[in-house]
Design a protein around this motif. Structure first.
Motif, PDB file in Angstrom:
ATOM      1  N   ASP A 160       0.162   4.655  -1.698  1.00 14.48           N
ATOM      2  CA  ASP A 160       1.330   5.449  -2.087  1.00 14.48           C
ATOM      3  C   ASP A 160       1.289   6.835  -1.464  1.00 14.48           C
ATOM      4  O   ASP A 160       2.322   7.401  -1.126  1.00 14.48           O
ATOM      5  N   VAL A 176      -8.834  -1.561  -6.415  1.00 13.33           N
ATOM      6  CA  VAL A 176      -7.668  -2.441  -6.256  1.00 13.33           C
ATOM      7  C   VAL A 176      -8.022  -3.871  -6.659  1.00 13.33           C
ATOM      8  O   VAL A 176      -7.274  -4.530  -7.388  1.00 13.33           O
ATOM      9  N   ARG A 197       2.307   0.007 -13.007  1.00 13.46           N
ATOM     10  CA  ARG A 197       1.930   0.290 -11.626  1.00 13.46           C
ATOM     11  C   ARG A 197       1.063   1.540 -11.544  1.00 13.46           C
ATOM     12  O   ARG A 197       1.430   2.591 -12.075  1.00 13.46           O
ATOM     13  N   ILE A 198      -0.073   1.430 -10.855  1.00 12.65           N
ATOM     14  CA  ILE A 198      -0.952   2.581 -10.613  1.00 12.65           C
ATOM     15  C   ILE A 198      -0.766   3.013  -9.165  1.00 12.65           C
ATOM     16  O   ILE A 198      -0.834   2.198  -8.256  1.00 12.65           O
ATOM     17  N   ARG A 199      -0.535   4.302  -8.963  1.00 10.03           N
ATOM     18  CA  ARG A 199      -0.375   4.816  -7.591  1.00 10.03           C
ATOM     19  C   ARG A 199      -1.752   4.988  -6.943  1.00 10.03           C
ATOM     20  O   ARG A 199      -2.668   5.520  -7.577  1.00 10.03           O
ATOM     21  N   ILE A 200      -1.823   4.587  -5.687  1.00  5.34           N
ATOM     22  CA  ILE A 200      -3.072   4.768  -4.942  1.00  5.34           C
ATOM     23  C   ILE A 200      -2.895   5.926  -3.955  1.00  5.34           C
ATOM     24  O   ILE A 200      -2.038   5.889  -3.070  1.00  5.34           O
ATOM     25  N   GLU A 226      -1.281  -2.934 -12.036  1.00  7.53           N
ATOM     26  CA  GLU A 226      -1.264  -3.421 -10.655  1.00  7.53           C
ATOM     27  C   GLU A 226      -1.056  -2.251  -9.705  1.00  7.53           C
ATOM     28  O   GLU A 226      -0.625  -1.175 -10.124  1.00  7.53           O
ATOM     29  N   THR A 227      -1.374  -2.478  -8.446  1.00  6.67           N
ATOM     30  CA  THR A 227      -1.168  -1.444  -7.419  1.00  6.67           C
ATOM     31  C   THR A 227      -0.230  -2.027  -6.375  1.00  6.67           C
ATOM     32  O   THR A 227       0.057  -3.223  -6.396  1.00  6.67           O
ATOM     33  N   ARG A 236      -2.227   7.658 -14.015  1.00  5.89           N
ATOM     34  CA  ARG A 236      -1.383   6.677 -13.314  1.00  5.89           C
ATOM     35  C   ARG A 236      -1.469   6.863 -11.804  1.00  5.89           C
ATOM     36  O   ARG A 236      -0.708   6.263 -11.044  1.00  5.89           O
ATOM     37  N   GLN A 237      -2.373   7.710 -11.349  1.00  8.76           N
ATOM     38  CA  GLN A 237      -2.688   7.830  -9.921  1.00  8.76           C
ATOM     39  C   GLN A 237      -4.205   7.871  -9.797  1.00  8.76           C
ATOM     40  O   GLN A 237      -4.877   8.537 -10.586  1.00  8.76           O
TER      41      GLN A 237
END
Ligand code: KIV
Ligand code: ZN
Length: 527
Positions: free
Chosen positions: A54, A256, A17-20, A269-270, A234-235
């Motif tokens: 996020d 995205v 998971r990637i933080r947005i 994924e986001t 990761r962000q």
């Protein structure tokens, strides 16, 4: 699907998971000419929350009392994402940021200082050791207010890598939980970015979240952000429509959709609800007054349009021949016929709900229904884009004045004359005025009725739906004393759309709305 190059990574087995981190309200608001008022900022923040970001960077609280209040309102009213306030590495900024985010469910202070030789020497006039000291002081102070502190090394990509590792390490020891490595001037390349993040990841504790923040000066912001993730970020910090300082920031929707569409390749994924993307893009474009270029990936008018016969033929046989994602996935329907002039209120409400406007109060639906009927009379068939345009131009400003009717007389070698009727608190009032063009004549007539005469600073006309009877959207910015106000109006007739936008500005003046930032002037503390 086969990968073209044997040197490419093999298909990923698991997803991470990637933080947005959305900075539309902070870096995006630093786009030249953009001035958002509090209620617009709040509307954007609610939209971002619904989109599933996020983190929302809500603003730069030290910049002005208005910016502080904007951040505080978002912190009080928006639940779900982390709410961040930006602060330079000094006491006053950090205290203002702490005050801004204090009511947030999940508050974050984002503090930064420049680390490149040119910024340290020319801008800060500080030796590197002193910069490290300032960073440690700032993070320590921020941690005395909140547990979630992000530290950014401004101009990181032009900084010495060992110095960067040193200052970021010191920030971690002082309590930073996220470390941001901005490409402040849009200078880096994907390969360099991937290597830089891989290097930093090796040097820093594994639990720390590394973050990228890329500007688009060389058109590589999205590619650089993705490369940062490949290196260990990761962000990702980004904005809707890629708006932001100078050439803008990395565009949220492109990042995205790249991860979504090429999950097989990247394996990331986001948490973004992709079907909300188009609506968010439209809202930002309308409120910021920054049009989206037609060929813009994902959200541009032409992003899903097939013009050539060969392509059309292919798409009709199988959409995947020329489409790698479908329009519905990002919340855009192909022009679906929604309703006509015989449709009733219940069908109208259902159509709004289908478009995602579920929780609209009755009085708003009532108002929109009236406008829908007028439009259906003139236009016949109403498509989803027409409805969306109507909703987006809805009356979220108290309606002291409303446009009842107008008539324009103009022609070759004639001065245009406008007759305008407004509904006012004293009943309908008419005025006639002339001007250099029909819009100017209508604006003068409206000014006569309202007794308000703001100065028009910018005017933009855009077709928002397709066809001969397309709806046109007029976006204007006006100055009234110290205040900047933006209004939009939507109608099939250009003068009507212009008049609606102008009346909206009048209503905003009466309601005491507007931003106090002067165009071209840096608010104190603006970066
Ligand atoms: O571009 C930049 O360096 C910034 C920082 C404040 C994160 O916007
Ligand atoms: Zn930036």
């Amino acid at each position: 699907m086969t990968l073209p190059d044997a040197n490419q990574p093999a298909h990923r087995q698991s997803t991470e998971r990637i933080r947005i981190f959305d900075t539309t309200l902070r870096d995006g608001e630093q786009s030249p000419g953009v001035a958002l008022n509090h209620s617009q900022k709040l509307e954007i923040a609610h939209t971002l929350s619904r989109l599933g970001v996020d983190v929302i960077e809500a603003g730069f609280p030290i910049a002005s009392p208005g910016d502080l209040e904007g951040v505080s309102r978002i912190a009080r009213e928006v639940r779900g994402p982390v709410i961040a306030g930006l602060a330079r590495a000094n006491k006053a900024d950090i205290e203002a940021a702490a005050k801004g985010v204090e009511a947030a469910e999940k508050p974050r202070i984002h503090t930064f200082i420049a680390t490149s030789p040119i910024h340290m020497a020319k801008k800060l006039n500080l030796e590197p050791d002193a910069v490290v000291e300032r960073a440690v002081m700032a993070v320590t102070l921020a941690r005395s207010f909140v547990d979630d502190v992000e530290f950014s090394a401004e101009d990181a990509t032009r900084s010495d890598w060992d110095f960067l590792a040193r200052i970021l390490g010191a920030a971690v020891e002082a309590g930073a939980t996220t470390l941001n490595v901005p490409d402040t001037v849009g200078y880096t390349t994907p390969e360099e970015m991937r290597k830089l993040f891989a290097f930093l990841k090796e040097q820093l504790p594994a639990h720390i979240i590394l973050s990228s923040h890329c500007h688009d000066d060389l058109g590589m912001a999205v590619a650089n952000s993705i490369a940062a993730v490949e290196g260990g970020a990761r962000q990702i910090e980004c904005t809707i429509n890629g708006i932001g300082e100078r050439a803008g920031n990395a565009s949220l929707e492109e990042i995205v959709m790249a991860f979504h569409t090429r999950k097989d390749f990247y394996g990331f994924e986001t948490g973004i609800h992709t079907r909300e993307i188009y609506r968010a893009s439209r809202l930002i474009s309308r409120l910021s007054g920054m049009p989206v270029q037609p060929n813009k990936a994902v959200v541009g008018d032409n992003a899903f349009a097939h013009e050539s016969g060969i392509h059309q033929d292919g798409v009709l046989k199988a959409r995947e021949t020329y489409e790698i994602m479908n329009a519905e996935l990002v919340g855009r329907e192909a022009a679906v016929l929604v309703m006509g002039k015989h449709s009733g209120r219940a069908a109208f409400r259902k159509a709004l709900t289908d478009l995602g406007y579920e929780d609209m109060p009755d009085d708003k639906v009532q108002y929109l229904f009236g406008r829908f009927k007028d439009l259906a009379d003139r236009k016949g068939q109403i498509y989803s884009d027409d409805l969306r345009a109507l909703v987006e131009s809805r009356a979220d400003v108290p309606q002291t004045f409303s446009l009842e009717g107008f008539q324009i007389t103009s022609g070759m070698n004639m001065t245009p004359v406008a007759f305008v009727r407004l509904q006012t608190p004293d009943g309908p009032v008419d005025a006639t005025a002339h001007g250099d063009g029909p819009v100017e004549a209508a604006y003068s007539a409206i000014a006569k009725i309202t007794g308000l005469n703001p100065e028009l600073e910018s005017y933009r006309l855009q077709a928002v739906t397709k066809g001969d009877d397309a709806l046109g959207e007029v976006s204007i910015t006006a100055r009234y004393g110290e205040k900047l106000l933006s209004g939009t109006g939507v109608a099939t007739d250009v003068v009507e759309a212009s008049a609606r936008a102008w009346v909206r500005v009048m209503n905003m003046i009466v309601a005491g709305m507007g931003s106090e930032r002067r165009e071209g002037e840096m608010a104190p503390g603006r970066i």
